[in-house]
Design a protein around this motif. Structure first.
Motif, PDB file in Angstrom:
ATOM      1  N   THR A 153      -2.984  -6.582   5.577  1.00 22.05           N
ATOM      2  CA  THR A 153      -4.466  -7.298   4.807  1.00 22.05           C
ATOM      3  C   THR A 153      -5.456  -5.758   5.469  1.00 22.05           C
ATOM      4  O   THR A 153      -6.039  -6.387   6.181  1.00 22.05           O
ATOM      5  N   SER A 185      -6.372  -4.458   0.546  1.00 25.45           N
ATOM      6  CA  SER A 185      -5.726  -3.689   0.136  1.00 25.45           C
ATOM      7  C   SER A 185      -4.558  -3.855   1.490  1.00 25.45           C
ATOM      8  O   SER A 185      -4.761  -4.329   2.255  1.00 25.45           O
ATOM      9  N   ASP A 186      -3.281  -3.317   0.680  1.00 30.12           N
ATOM     10  CA  ASP A 186      -2.037  -3.489   2.321  1.00 30.12           C
ATOM     11  C   ASP A 186      -1.994  -2.401   2.479  1.00 30.12           C
ATOM     12  O   ASP A 186      -2.412  -0.986   2.522  1.00 30.12           O
ATOM     13  N   CYS A 235      -0.990   4.097   4.201  1.00 31.41           N
ATOM     14  CA  CYS A 235      -1.974   2.937   3.841  1.00 31.41           C
ATOM     15  C   CYS A 235      -2.340   4.156   2.899  1.00 31.41           C
ATOM     16  O   CYS A 235      -4.365   4.111   2.524  1.00 31.41           O
ATOM     17  N   GLU A 236      -1.798   4.508   1.587  1.00 32.24           N
ATOM     18  CA  GLU A 236      -2.679   5.023   0.591  1.00 32.24           C
ATOM     19  C   GLU A 236      -3.204   3.710  -0.456  1.00 32.24           C
ATOM     20  O   GLU A 236      -5.111   3.978  -0.579  1.00 32.24           O
ATOM     21  N   SER A 237      -3.009   2.891  -0.241  1.00 30.12           N
ATOM     22  CA  SER A 237      -3.791   1.795  -1.002  1.00 30.12           C
ATOM     23  C   SER A 237      -5.269   2.070  -0.403  1.00 30.12           C
ATOM     24  O   SER A 237      -6.302   1.588  -1.297  1.00 30.12           O
ATOM     25  N   GLU A 238      -5.628   1.621   0.938  1.00 26.57           N
ATOM     26  CA  GLU A 238      -6.494   1.473   1.471  1.00 26.57           C
ATOM     27  C   GLU A 238      -7.581   2.256   1.877  1.00 26.57           C
ATOM     28  O   GLU A 238      -8.636   2.409   1.019  1.00 26.57           O
ATOM     29  N   LYS A 275      -7.265   4.625  -0.406  1.00 30.47           N
ATOM     30  CA  LYS A 275      -7.907   4.962  -2.395  1.00 30.47           C
ATOM     31  C   LYS A 275      -9.447   3.893  -2.856  1.00 30.47           C
ATOM     32  O   LYS A 275      -9.796   4.512  -3.153  1.00 30.47           O
ATOM     33  N   SER A 276      -9.156   2.675  -1.635  1.00 30.82           N
ATOM     34  CA  SER A 276      -9.524   1.451  -2.324  1.00 30.82           C
ATOM     35  C   SER A 276     -11.612   1.870  -1.017  1.00 30.82           C
ATOM     36  O   SER A 276     -12.125   1.254  -2.089  1.00 30.82           O
ATOM     37  N   LYS A 332     -12.640   7.164  -0.235  1.00 29.77           N
ATOM     38  CA  LYS A 332     -11.738   7.804  -2.297  1.00 29.77           C
ATOM     39  C   LYS A 332     -11.751   9.301  -2.300  1.00 29.77           C
ATOM     40  O   LYS A 332     -13.385   9.393  -2.229  1.00 29.77           O
TER      41      LYS A 332
END
Length: 323
Positions: A55, A60-61, A137-140, A142-143, A148
């Motif tokens: 996390t 984010s994942d 780490c795409e989710s991280e 972009k968040s 971003k």
């Protein structure tokens, strides 16, 4: 050691002379991945892949997939070796030696080597250069507000320490192994993108006049100095505590020095003695930081939030630029 092309150092590998090591700043990886690899002491079987789901920022994942060509267990010492290697890279050197790693680890650039220390660092270099990491780490990315839309790089991969292998000649004519970098380690490219590299004056780590630089003391003081650097920097930290152990409701896990350095507290007399030893190194390191005017002051706090000396010390409050 991985079989990679040997880089030349100022000419022929066998006759090249190593420059003197000059370090003015040290760099510490402060990513979720780095802290978890240290705390979990992850084991990877030869020719097997494991994926850690972690996390990160904004809940984010992050996915870290590791693959090793030999059996490898990543330890807090290994993570410190990686920080030392990255420090050497950032200081303009093309590779590392065992002696250089030892001196950067301790902060004492005049440190003498023992056979035991040499062998431990060599094992660490071998393990780290045999283990590949791929970070998704795409989710991280972009968040986070600071990344971003600013980067389209969501994957980082390399060996934990991407090194070649060759022999160079030192100034005094003695042959020594020199391991050239083949690329920047992915874990540090990732940390740079997130702004999660901590930079500190190199002199802060030189504490050999206060206590002996055992492997354990080195890991403890590096943790203490990293935490102090977070507190004195302008990064919006609410807490000024260096905690031995605390429970994070946000992440639903125990955190702090004990966890990150792989200690497993219990109720035994052996652990009580160990805890006292850890506390001594922490306190002496904080005293050194105060003497060097990196922090203003510090004070202990106890488990039951009282000043009762019968209650175990659970950490220290660090003060900096108090009004």
């Amino acid at each position: 050691m991985t079989e990679l092309t040997c880089a030349k150092i100022g000419g022929n590998e066998a006759t090249a002379k190593l420059p003197p090591l000059m370090i003015t700043r040290q760099y510490l990886n402060n990513t979720t991945i780095s802290r978890n690899l240290s705390a979990k002491q992850v084991s990877i079987k030869a020719n097997k892949r494991i994926t850690l789901k972690l996390t990160g920022s904004n809940k984010s994942d992050i996915f870290a997939t590791l693959y090793a060509t030999v059996d490898v267990t990543i330890t807090p010492f290994d993570m410190a070796v990686m920080d030392a290697a990255y420090t050497i890279l950032c200081s303009g050197y093309e590779g590392i030696t065992v002696n250089w790693i030892a001196r950067v680890l301790s902060g004492n650039l005049a440190q003498t080597m023992t056979q035991q220390k040499t062998e431990k660092i060599e094992r660490s270099i071998t393990n780290l250069s045999s283990c590949h990491i791929m970070i998704d780490c795409e989710s991280e990315m972009k968040s986070r507000k600071d990344t971003k839309g600013k980067t389209d790089t969501f994957e980082f991969q390399s060996y934990l320490l991407p090194l070649g292998d060759c022999v160079a000649r030192t100034v005094n004519g003695r042959n020594i192994n020199f391991y050239p970098f083949t690329e920047k380690p992915a874990l540090y490219s990732y940390a740079e993108t997130l702004g999660q590299i901590i930079s500190i004056p190199a002199e802060l780590l030189d504490t050999h006049h206060e206590y002996a630089d055992t492997d354990e003391a080195i890991l403890i003081k590096r943790y203490v100095i990293k935490r102090a650097a977070q507190i004195v920097s302008i990064n919006g930290l609410v807490s000024n505590k260096l905690s031995f152990s605390w429970f994070s409701r946000d992440y639903e896990r125990t955190m702090g020095l004990f966890t990150e350095l792989g200690y497993k507290p219990d109720t035994s007399s052996k652990w009580r003695a160990k805890r006292q030893k850890i506390n001594r190194i922490v306190k002496l390191t904080l005293k050194s930081l105060k003497n060097k005017k990196y922090i203003d002051d510090f004070e202990e706090y106890r488990e039951d939030k009282t000043k009762n000396p019968a209650s175990p010390i659970n950490g220290y409050k660090i003060f900096y630029k108090r009004k």
